[in-house]
Design an enzyme around this catalytic site. Sequence first.
Site, mmCIF file in Angstrom:
data_model
loop_
_atom_site.group_PDB
_atom_site.id
_atom_site.type_symbol
_atom_site.label_atom_id
_atom_site.label_comp_id
_atom_site.label_asym_id
_atom_site.label_seq_id
_atom_site.Cartn_x
_atom_site.Cartn_y
_atom_site.Cartn_z
ATOM 1 N N ARG A 84 39.209 -35.726 -23.672
ATOM 2 C CA ARG A 84 40.189 -35.216 -24.620
ATOM 3 C C ARG A 84 39.552 -34.465 -25.778
ATOM 4 O O ARG A 84 38.476 -34.840 -26.253
ATOM 5 C CB ARG A 84 41.047 -36.371 -25.162
ATOM 6 C CG ARG A 84 41.936 -36.987 -24.108
ATOM 7 C CD ARG A 84 42.468 -38.343 -24.503
ATOM 8 N NE ARG A 84 43.339 -38.882 -23.467
ATOM 9 C CZ ARG A 84 42.918 -39.562 -22.392
ATOM 10 N NH1 ARG A 84 41.617 -39.793 -22.237
ATOM 11 N NH2 ARG A 84 43.768 -40.001 -21.501
ATOM 12 N N HIS A 109 40.992 -32.615 -20.017
ATOM 13 C CA HIS A 109 40.358 -32.133 -18.784
ATOM 14 C C HIS A 109 40.503 -30.620 -18.584
ATOM 15 O O HIS A 109 40.717 -30.145 -17.466
ATOM 16 C CB HIS A 109 40.916 -32.870 -17.579
ATOM 17 C CG HIS A 109 40.546 -34.326 -17.534
ATOM 18 N ND1 HIS A 109 39.432 -34.841 -18.174
ATOM 19 C CD2 HIS A 109 41.148 -35.384 -16.905
ATOM 20 C CE1 HIS A 109 39.361 -36.142 -17.942
ATOM 21 N NE2 HIS A 109 40.376 -36.503 -17.189
ATOM 22 N N HIS A 181 35.769 -36.584 -11.024
ATOM 23 C CA HIS A 181 36.804 -37.572 -11.339
ATOM 24 C C HIS A 181 37.197 -38.394 -10.105
ATOM 25 O O HIS A 181 38.384 -38.646 -9.865
ATOM 26 C CB HIS A 181 38.034 -36.883 -11.923
ATOM 27 C CG HIS A 181 38.889 -37.753 -12.782
ATOM 28 N ND1 HIS A 181 39.568 -38.841 -12.287
ATOM 29 C CD2 HIS A 181 39.198 -37.698 -14.100
ATOM 30 C CE1 HIS A 181 40.263 -39.407 -13.270
ATOM 31 N NE2 HIS A 181 40.050 -38.742 -14.378
ATOM 32 N N GLU A 304 33.183 -41.777 -14.771
ATOM 33 C CA GLU A 304 32.990 -40.354 -15.029
ATOM 34 C C GLU A 304 31.818 -40.145 -15.992
ATOM 35 O O GLU A 304 31.927 -40.439 -17.181
ATOM 36 C CB GLU A 304 34.267 -39.757 -15.631
ATOM 37 C CG GLU A 304 35.508 -39.990 -14.795
ATOM 38 C CD GLU A 304 36.771 -39.863 -15.629
ATOM 39 O OE1 GLU A 304 37.006 -38.761 -16.183
ATOM 40 O OE2 GLU A 304 37.500 -40.863 -15.755
#
Length: 343
Positions: A84, A109, A181, A304
């Site tokens: 974010r 993203h 992801h 991630e």
Amino acid sequence: MTTAVTAPERAGSAPDGTPVHRWVLERAGTRVAVLDYGGILQSVEVPDRDGVRADVVLGFGDVAGYVDCPSPYFGALIGRYANRIAGGTFTLDGRTYRLPRNNGTNCLHGGERGFDKRVWDAEPAAGGHGVRLSLVSPDGEEGFPGRLAVSATYALDAAGALRIEYRAVTDAPTVVNLTNHSYWNLGGAGSGRAGGHRLRIAAGHVTPLDGDSVPTGPPAPVAGTRFDFREPREVGSGYDHNFVLDQGTSGTSGTSGTSVAAELYDPVSGRVLTVTTTEPGIQLYTGDAFDAGPFGPCEGIALETQHFPDSPNRPDFPSTVLRPGEEFRSVTTYGFGTADDRA
């Protein structure tokens, strides 16, 4: 030792009609399928302690499954900026850039049409056991400055580990944060919730978050909290947090060396996933909220490897700034094995 990169096969079409292809890599007992749509890691097949193979990432059998999925990003390459950016805005060299707010008030993203929704150019990787994906993101795409040329190479090493190497260059100052992801379930995709997996993360700190999943301050110690995974324990649920790896001081245009970030173990199948990376952080997401076709909440665990959320607005975090003449380079490796017993 088997080494193969299967010629790409047609796997469907992107929403705009562009053909999508699947590349299959196989080496030392690991079989991987990669789509050039979104750079998606479609499947990873590895054996359990009895030699029985299963696909250990959540995914779909065709492109339509990814396009229509209400919970996006399954297996995809994420960019330009993973995680974010608060308020969908950041300032660089005195200029403010405004991005799509596709996650409440934040940019998530890469915005509305990030790298996960692009068809990448694909070719066999040098060495013969991988595929190199590349694309060019034009200046101003999703609000980000600079023409960014990006590549991501998926390759299997001699031990059957999956190595992803990311590279990027720009013609103007910009910010970059790339990751994959995938959701991992070492019992096999569709085998049920993954919360019983045991997880170790080499991180003594975590970034505290507000209700919008934006960091509220400097990293906080994990000792004595539910974020302490320094010793293996059950994952459980309720996580969507960035862990500050003990190695975590790498900068955008260089790497600080690869070290073990996390280890995930499924006591039922005996499968072990070991994640090594040059990145300073790892986002643990237990998928509590998603409901995507055959997959329900907590059926996969995302690990991630990336820089920290909202770094463009946090000069105290490792920098994500990339300038002309520099090269972004990042490497993450997913190693596979088995163990009969883990404490």
